[in-house]
Motif scaffolding. Structure first.
Motif, short mmCIF file in Angstrom:
data_model
loop_
_atom_site.label_atom_id
_atom_site.label_comp_id
_atom_site.label_asym_id
_atom_site.label_seq_id
_atom_site.Cartn_x
_atom_site.Cartn_y
_atom_site.Cartn_z
N THR A 131 0.81 -1.21 0.00
CA THR A 131 0.00 0.00 0.00
C THR A 131 0.85 1.27 0.00
O THR A 131 0.30 2.37 -0.13
CB THR A 131 -0.92 0.01 1.23
N GLY A 132 2.17 1.11 0.18
CA GLY A 132 3.05 2.27 0.17
C GLY A 132 2.92 3.16 1.40
O GLY A 132 3.23 4.35 1.34
N SER A 133 2.49 2.61 2.51
CA SER A 133 2.29 3.40 3.73
C SER A 133 3.62 3.68 4.43
O SER A 133 4.69 3.19 4.02
CB SER A 133 1.35 2.67 4.68
N VAL A 134 3.54 4.44 5.52
CA VAL A 134 4.74 4.75 6.31
C VAL A 134 5.31 3.48 6.92
O VAL A 134 6.54 3.30 6.97
CB VAL A 134 4.38 5.77 7.41
N LEU A 135 4.46 2.57 7.36
CA LEU A 135 4.94 1.33 7.95
C LEU A 135 5.65 0.46 6.92
O LEU A 135 6.60 -0.26 7.26
CB LEU A 135 3.77 0.56 8.56
N HIS A 136 5.22 0.50 5.67
CA HIS A 136 5.89 -0.27 4.62
C HIS A 136 7.30 0.23 4.38
O HIS A 136 8.19 -0.55 4.02
CB HIS A 136 5.09 -0.20 3.31
N ARG A 137 7.51 1.53 4.57
CA ARG A 137 8.81 2.13 4.27
C ARG A 137 9.80 2.04 5.44
O ARG A 137 10.96 2.45 5.29
CB ARG A 137 8.64 3.60 3.86
N LEU A 138 9.35 1.54 6.56
CA LEU A 138 10.26 1.39 7.69
C LEU A 138 11.28 0.29 7.43
O LEU A 138 11.05 -0.63 6.64
CB LEU A 138 9.47 1.06 8.96
N ASP A 139 12.41 0.39 8.11
CA ASP A 139 13.43 -0.64 8.03
C ASP A 139 12.86 -1.96 8.57
O ASP A 139 12.16 -1.96 9.59
CB ASP A 139 14.65 -0.22 8.87
N PRO A 140 13.11 -3.08 7.89
CA PRO A 140 12.55 -4.36 8.39
C PRO A 140 13.01 -4.70 9.80
O PRO A 140 12.27 -5.33 10.56
CB PRO A 140 13.04 -5.38 7.37
N ARG A 141 14.22 -4.28 10.18
CA ARG A 141 14.68 -4.54 11.54
C ARG A 141 13.82 -3.79 12.56
O ARG A 141 13.55 -4.30 13.66
CB ARG A 141 16.14 -4.12 11.68
N ILE A 146 10.54 -5.79 12.85
CA ILE A 146 10.73 -7.06 13.56
C ILE A 146 10.95 -6.82 15.04
O ILE A 146 10.33 -7.48 15.90
CB ILE A 146 11.91 -7.83 12.94
N LEU A 147 11.82 -5.85 15.38
CA LEU A 147 12.08 -5.55 16.79
C LEU A 147 10.84 -5.00 17.48
O LEU A 147 10.48 -5.43 18.58
CB LEU A 147 13.23 -4.54 16.89
N GLY A 148 10.18 -4.04 16.83
CA GLY A 148 9.03 -3.41 17.43
C GLY A 148 7.89 -4.39 17.69
O GLY A 148 7.32 -4.44 18.79
N ILE A 149 7.58 -5.20 16.68
CA ILE A 149 6.48 -6.16 16.83
C ILE A 149 6.88 -7.26 17.80
O ILE A 149 6.05 -7.73 18.60
CB ILE A 149 6.09 -6.72 15.45
N GLY A 150 8.14 -7.69 17.79
CA GLY A 150 8.59 -8.70 18.74
C GLY A 150 8.50 -8.21 20.17
O GLY A 150 8.03 -8.94 21.06
N VAL A 151 8.92 -6.98 20.42
CA VAL A 151 8.83 -6.42 21.78
C VAL A 151 7.37 -6.25 22.19
O VAL A 151 7.00 -6.52 23.35
CB VAL A 151 9.58 -5.07 21.83
N HIS A 181 16.47 -10.28 5.09
CA HIS A 181 17.59 -9.38 5.37
C HIS A 181 17.52 -8.84 6.80
O HIS A 181 18.56 -8.71 7.47
CB HIS A 181 17.59 -8.22 4.37
N GLY A 182 16.31 -8.53 7.27
CA GLY A 182 16.18 -7.99 8.61
C GLY A 182 16.55 -9.00 9.68
O GLY A 182 17.29 -8.68 10.62
N ILE A 183 16.06 -10.23 9.56
CA ILE A 183 16.38 -11.26 10.56
C ILE A 183 17.86 -11.59 10.54
O ILE A 183 18.50 -11.74 11.58
CB ILE A 183 15.53 -12.52 10.30
N PHE A 202 24.16 -7.55 -1.11
CA PHE A 202 23.85 -6.49 -2.07
C PHE A 202 22.98 -5.42 -1.42
O PHE A 202 23.14 -4.23 -1.67
CB PHE A 202 23.13 -7.09 -3.28
N VAL A 203 22.04 -5.84 -0.56
CA VAL A 203 21.14 -4.91 0.12
C VAL A 203 21.77 -4.47 1.44
O VAL A 203 22.08 -5.30 2.29
CB VAL A 203 19.77 -5.56 0.37
N GLN A 204 21.95 -3.17 1.59
CA GLN A 204 22.49 -2.61 2.82
C GLN A 204 21.38 -1.86 3.55
O GLN A 204 20.84 -0.89 3.04
CB GLN A 204 23.65 -1.65 2.51
N LEU A 205 21.02 -2.35 4.73
CA LEU A 205 19.93 -1.74 5.49
C LEU A 205 20.42 -0.51 6.24
O LEU A 205 21.49 -0.52 6.85
CB LEU A 205 19.35 -2.75 6.48
#
Length: 294
Positions: free
Chosen positions: A18-28, A31-36, A149-151, A249-252
């Motif tokens: 959907t191109g939202s703000v949450l989509h554009r966040l870093d995957p780390r 993952i950290l936020g939802i895990g916590v 990549h995030g994990i 190749f992908v640098q977060l």
């Protein structure tokens, strides 16, 4: 045939761009936020706090521009299990609050329904619903590649301890990716068996339902093994050797929005444990006692 349409109710493993703000966040960050958040929801002692956390999660879903009907539809396959666990917890008081002024509402022999057991049922339902919605939110706002990549990036510091970060990330994302695939295969098998006259959806008790589903579970198990074998051959044919000698190749990189999101999660988690929600829980217990005539 609507009962056999499983894909419309599977949200875990589904990506919705959907191109939202949450989509554009870093995957780390996600993952950290939802895990916590999941850990905080599991450990939170207050029903009122859990309810407010669920409201915040629904706000995150709306912020991600995900249709609310789609997100809540992922709860439908778990409803029978939720209701069954809630029924047992209500009758036998599993997980009831300790140290609270509980009043017995109804009881016979070993079965006792108290105000605390009712509150614990609400607590259990809020926890499970919140965790399911958070897991679906993670996959609907992140692609499989981003999660991989995030994990791997989060587990990379533990490689010095011998932890295979890349391999664990690959296993996790493959398992997550095949959730909707297996649901699609199960839907095909159910429709094929139903077209042949098999009685799959009917049954007056759980034992009959399990017996009706056995003709579907066996081919599903075989299809799963076949897909795993095909995937292993494909990875071997492409020369996959794990993390040995691999480059990235992908640098977060984290942005200010990621820092703001983590700060928001920290405030939410801190509020769950520091705010005196117990006052509202006790008020709810007192209200139930008055309604019951105590």
């Amino acid at each position: 045939m609507e009962d056999l349409e499983l894909m419309r109710y599977i949200t875990i493993g589904l990506y919705l761009p959907t191109g939202s703000v949450l989509h554009r966040l870093d995957p780390r960050t996600k993952i950290l936020g939802i895990g916590v958040l999941i850990i905080a929801i599991v450990l939170s002692p207050s029903v009122t706090g859990l309810f407010l956390a669920l409201v915040c999660i629904l706000g995150f879903i709306a912020k991600a521009k995900i249709p609310m009907a789609l997100a809540l539809g992922g709860l439908r396959p778990t409803l029978p299990i939720l209701l069954f666990i809630a029924f047992l917890q209500l009758l036998f008081g599993w997980g009831a609050l300790t140290g609270a002024s509980c009043q017995e509402l109804w009881g016979i022999w070993i079965i006792k329904i108290t105000t605390c057991s009712v509150l614990s049922v609400f607590s259990m339902i809020l926890r499970l619903v919140s965790m399911i919605l958070l897991t679906g939110l993670l996959t609907m706002t992140s692609t499989i590649s981003e999660l991989t990549h995030g994990i791997e990036s989060l587990l990379h510091p533990f490689r010095r301890l011998g932890l295979p970060a890349h391999e664990l990330a690959m296993v996790f994302t493959i398992a997550l990716r095949f959730v909707p695939t297996l649901a699609e295969e199960l839907e095909k098998l159910l429709k094929a068996q139903s077209a042949r006259g098999a009685d799959i959806r009917l049954g007056s008790n759980p034992v009959q339902r399990v017996r009706h589903f056995l003709p579907v579970l066996v081919p599903l198990f075989l299809v799963t093994l076949r897909r795993g074998d095909t995937l292993a051959e494909a990875m071997e044919a492409r020369g996959y050797t794990g993390s040995l000698g691999r480059t990235r190749f992908v640098q977060l990189k984290m942005s200010p929005n990621d820092i703001l999101a983590l700060a928001l999660i920290a405030v939410l988690v801190g509020g769950l444990f520091l705010f005196p929600f117990r006052v509202f829980d006790n008020a709810f217990l007192s209200l139930m006692s008055k309604v019951a005539g105590y």
